[in-house]
Design an enzyme around this catalytic site. Structure first.
Site, short mmCIF file in Angstrom:
data_model
loop_
_atom_site.label_atom_id
_atom_site.label_comp_id
_atom_site.label_asym_id
_atom_site.label_seq_id
_atom_site.Cartn_x
_atom_site.Cartn_y
_atom_site.Cartn_z
N GLY A 41 0.81 -1.21 0.00
CA GLY A 41 0.00 0.00 0.00
C GLY A 41 0.84 1.26 0.00
N CYS A 42 1.04 1.82 1.18
CA CYS A 42 1.68 3.12 1.27
C CYS A 42 3.17 3.09 0.97
CB CYS A 42 1.41 3.72 2.65
SG CYS A 42 -0.35 4.10 2.90
N VAL A 43 3.84 1.96 1.22
CA VAL A 43 5.25 1.87 0.85
C VAL A 43 5.39 1.87 -0.67
CG1 VAL A 43 7.33 0.45 0.92
CG2 VAL A 43 5.94 0.72 2.98
#
Length: 212
Positions: A148-150
């Site tokens: 996701g955010c990585v």
């Protein structure tokens, strides 16, 4: 096209390498991922432990450190379509314990805290301009979650012109499948995915924030 994964992706076998002036970005290490009563619980203790070791080495080398923190208004109005799609984001409403930094991660006074409402550490934040103004040419990424955010931060880091390095052990996800698949894909197209041992060796050759 071949059925063998490694052979199929062999054309992507290339390393972009390290820069001379790195920054460490720690993405969304929040209590939500460590609270068994939270929908986002992932039990990624090893990722945090690895990230903290990388952070200690970065600080010792004079490398700037930025920590992202997801923070929403009570109504989620500032989360837009992301809030609408991903219901567990309610864990990040301002004031909730699950929105706080994970136990063991206490921001230092000289570390930059980047509030964000969307997956990427760079989207809608001051991170890219701040790093550029500081002369940073490369970003070391750790964080949650890998898929996701990585990943979103990795793509945007590369898109902003930073040589991007993702530390495999210092990232975590809810399941090893998405974790490994996204590390593989980021390494193929957007970043160099390296081990904790490799990044620590690199940081040991950085002094006052500059690689020797």
């Amino acid at each position: 096209m071949t059925e063998d994964l490694s052979a199929n992706y062999a054309l992507y076998e290339n390393r972009s390498g390290y820069g001379k002036r790195p920054a460490l970005v720690m993405v969304d290490f929040a209590k939500a991922y460590y609270d068994p009563d939270c929908d986002l619980y992932a039990g990624v203790d090893d990722a945090l432990a690895s990230a903290l070791r990388v952070r200690a080495a970065a600080r010792a080398a004079g490398v700037p450190v930025a920590l992202t923190q997801v923070v929403y208004h009570d109504t989620g109005v500032d989360g837009g379509r992301f809030w609408q799609k991903a219901r567990p984001l309610k864990a990040f409403v301002k004031g909730r314990k699950t929105a706080e930094f994970a136990d063991g991660l206490i921001p230092e006074a000289d570390e930059l805290i980047i509030p964000k409402q969307y997956p990427s550490a760079f989207f809608g934040t001051s991170l890219a301009s701040t790093l550029t103004a500081a002369g940073v040419d490369s970003v070391i990424l750790t964080g949650l979650t890998t898929s996701g955010c990585v990943r979103a931060s990795c793509v945007d880091s590369m898109s902003h012109g930073f040589a991007t390095i993702v530390v495999a052990e210092a990232c975590g996800d809810r399941h090893p499948g998405p974790h490994e698949a996204n590390l593989f894909d980021m390494n193929a197209k957007y970043a160099d995915v390296v081990s904790e041992a490799e990044i620590l060796a690199y940081l040991s050759n950085v002094s006052d924030g500059v690689a020797t």
